[in-house]
Design a protein around this motif. Structure first.
Motif, PDB file in Angstrom:
ATOM      1  N   ASN A   1      -2.958  -0.384 -11.818  1.00 56.21           N
ATOM      2  CA  ASN A   1      -2.744   0.265 -10.524  1.00 56.21           C
ATOM      3  C   ASN A   1      -4.063   0.691  -9.894  1.00 56.21           C
ATOM      4  O   ASN A   1      -4.261   0.569  -8.679  1.00 56.21           O
ATOM      5  N   ARG A   2      -4.969   1.195 -10.735  1.00 57.36           N
ATOM      6  CA  ARG A   2      -6.285   1.622 -10.224  1.00 57.36           C
ATOM      7  C   ARG A   2      -7.055   0.432  -9.671  1.00 57.36           C
ATOM      8  O   ARG A   2      -7.640   0.513  -8.573  1.00 57.36           O
TER       9      ARG A   2
ATOM     10  N   MET B   1      -5.575  -0.761  -6.404  1.00 57.62           N
ATOM     11  CA  MET B   1      -5.923   0.128  -5.308  1.00 57.62           C
ATOM     12  C   MET B   1      -7.332  -0.166  -4.804  1.00 57.62           C
ATOM     13  O   MET B   1      -7.588  -0.213  -3.596  1.00 57.62           O
TER      14      MET B   1
ATOM     15  N   HIS C   1       1.327  13.420  -4.698  1.00 57.90           N
ATOM     16  CA  HIS C   1       1.527  11.975  -4.857  1.00 57.90           C
ATOM     17  C   HIS C   1       2.644  11.657  -5.843  1.00 57.90           C
ATOM     18  O   HIS C   1       3.036  12.472  -6.684  1.00 57.90           O
TER      19      HIS C   1
ATOM     20  N   GLY D   1       4.556   8.669  -8.644  1.00 57.07           N
ATOM     21  CA  GLY D   1       4.156   7.945  -9.841  1.00 57.07           C
ATOM     22  C   GLY D   1       4.974   8.303 -11.070  1.00 57.07           C
ATOM     23  O   GLY D   1       4.506   8.123 -12.198  1.00 57.07           O
TER      24      GLY D   1
ATOM     25  N   GLY E   1      -0.364   7.548 -10.931  1.00 55.70           N
ATOM     26  CA  GLY E   1      -0.740   7.892  -9.572  1.00 55.70           C
ATOM     27  C   GLY E   1      -1.931   8.822  -9.492  1.00 55.70           C
ATOM     28  O   GLY E   1      -2.415   9.358 -10.490  1.00 55.70           O
ATOM     29  N   SER E   2      -2.411   9.012  -8.252  1.00 51.39           N
ATOM     30  CA  SER E   2      -3.571   9.855  -7.996  1.00 51.39           C
ATOM     31  C   SER E   2      -3.588  10.214  -6.521  1.00 51.39           C
ATOM     32  O   SER E   2      -2.861   9.630  -5.706  1.00 51.39           O
TER      33      SER E   2
ATOM     34  N   GLN F   1      -4.459   7.201  -4.465  1.00 45.10           N
ATOM     35  CA  GLN F   1      -3.369   6.253  -4.278  1.00 45.10           C
ATOM     36  C   GLN F   1      -2.655   6.490  -2.948  1.00 45.10           C
ATOM     37  O   GLN F   1      -2.261   5.543  -2.264  1.00 45.10           O
ATOM     38  N   ASP F   2      -2.474   7.748  -2.578  1.00 44.22           N
ATOM     39  CA  ASP F   2      -1.740   8.085  -1.357  1.00 44.22           C
ATOM     40  C   ASP F   2      -2.653   8.374  -0.167  1.00 44.22           C
ATOM     41  O   ASP F   2      -2.183   8.783   0.895  1.00 44.22           O
TER      42      ASP F   2
END
Length: 320
Positions: free
Chosen positions: A35-36, A39, A89, A91, A96-97, A100-101
């Motif tokens: 995911n990182r 992104m 956020h 996840g 998530g982080s 991310q948002d």
């Protein structure tokens, strides 16, 4: 029983492109890393919202001095104090982080003119409840106390979040009400993750939760947050807001969810209970929409969702 025939036709391309998710303790680190990297790879070269600015703050939190990261997104040309929005956020409580948002929140700040603080709360299972909600409370208090230094009107603060972030936003509003910590005038909940008992229901909805976020993922997320299997006794409403027996005194609420989302029934029921508790509540239900449907940005559902969220923020935060 498949729900494919019920999917909004404008959402099928995004659904077909969505990578499968199989959450386990072993797969979680690699999923977070994927995911990182995704992104980073999809981050636009040029700022898509040049009328906003981003600033990083590291504040004191439950994990220690300077340990809690806040991403503040503000209108670039801001002459007077603006409403503040604490954004949490998503996840599933395990991913998530704030980054991310970031683009999603930048769009809202650009459209509405508020100042948003996106909190990088600690994730489960490394940090189970109450760690994440304690981080969110620390961020909310900071947003209120630092209002004058970051251009926020401390009398106009809302709390918002999506998915697990919506669950934490709802839990935070319950905790904040009970502590009488900070005046909050709006909670904005986008398909929030509210009830650990959803995956233990003896008669689950036959058409929800097939896509994107299913019962297995939900069970994993709740077990990680709670430190035990979901559905047990004495689960705190500050972990699972649907467990709260009293919803009175909460701020005016916006909530939306799709009919195919695993959270459909728990979200609609929460909205119903808010109304019965005397809380002004706006509920939007999108037919044929699954969890995360706004990713299909050109669909009628996503466009309606964006317009409704922006309108709810303007109205709820008294903008304009």
């Amino acid at each position: 029983m498949t729900s494919r025939h019920l999917v909004d036709p404008q959402l099928t391309d995004v659904l077909d492109a969505w990578p499968p998710l199989a959450l386990t303790n072993e797969s979680l680190p690699s999923i977070r890393e994927q995911n990182r990297l995704e992104m980073i790879s999809t981050r636009p070269v040029d700022p898509p919202f040049p009328d906003v600015t981003l600033a990083e703050h590291f504040i004191d939190g439950p994990a220690g001095a300077g340990a809690l990261r806040i991403l503040v997104i503000s209108p670039r040309l801001q002459a007077t104090a603006a409403p503040g929005l604490l954004w949490v956020h998503g996840g599933g409580y395990v991913m998530g982080s704030a980054d991310q948002d970031s683009l999603q929140v930048q769009r809202l700040v650009s459209a509405v003119g508020c100042v948003a603080a996106v909190v990088d709360y600690r994730l489960a299972p490394e940090t189970p409840h109450p760690g994440p909600i304690e981080d969110c409370l620390a961020a909310l208090r900071w947003l209120h106390d630092a209002a004058s230094t970051i251009g926020v009107d401390a009398s106009r603060i809302g709390v918002a979040g999506e998915s697990a972030g919506g669950g934490l936003a709802a839990a935070l509003c319950l905790l904040n009400r009970d502590l009488q910590a900070v005046p909050v005038i709006l909670q904005l909940l986008i398909y929030p993750m509210l009830d650990d008992r959803t995956v233990t229901h003896p008669d689950p909805h036959p058409y929800t939760g097939e896509f994107v976020w299913n019962a297995d993922s939900n069970r994993f997320g709740w077990a990680a947050l709670l430190g035990e299997e979901p559905g047990g006794q004495d689960i705190s409403p500050y972990a699972a807001p649907a467990r709260a027996t009293d919803l009175s005194g909460l701020p005016p609420t916006y909530l939306d969810v799709g009919t195919l989302d695993l959270f459909f029934e728990e979200d609609v029921d929460y909205a119903r209970r808010l109304v019965r508790a005397g809380v002004p509540t706006e509920l939007h239900v999108y037919p044929g929409a699954f969890h995360g449907y706004p990713r299909a940005e050109t669909s009628a559902a996503a466009i309606a969702h964006q317009a409704a969220v922006e309108a709810a923020l303007r109205r709820g935060l008294s903008v304009g």
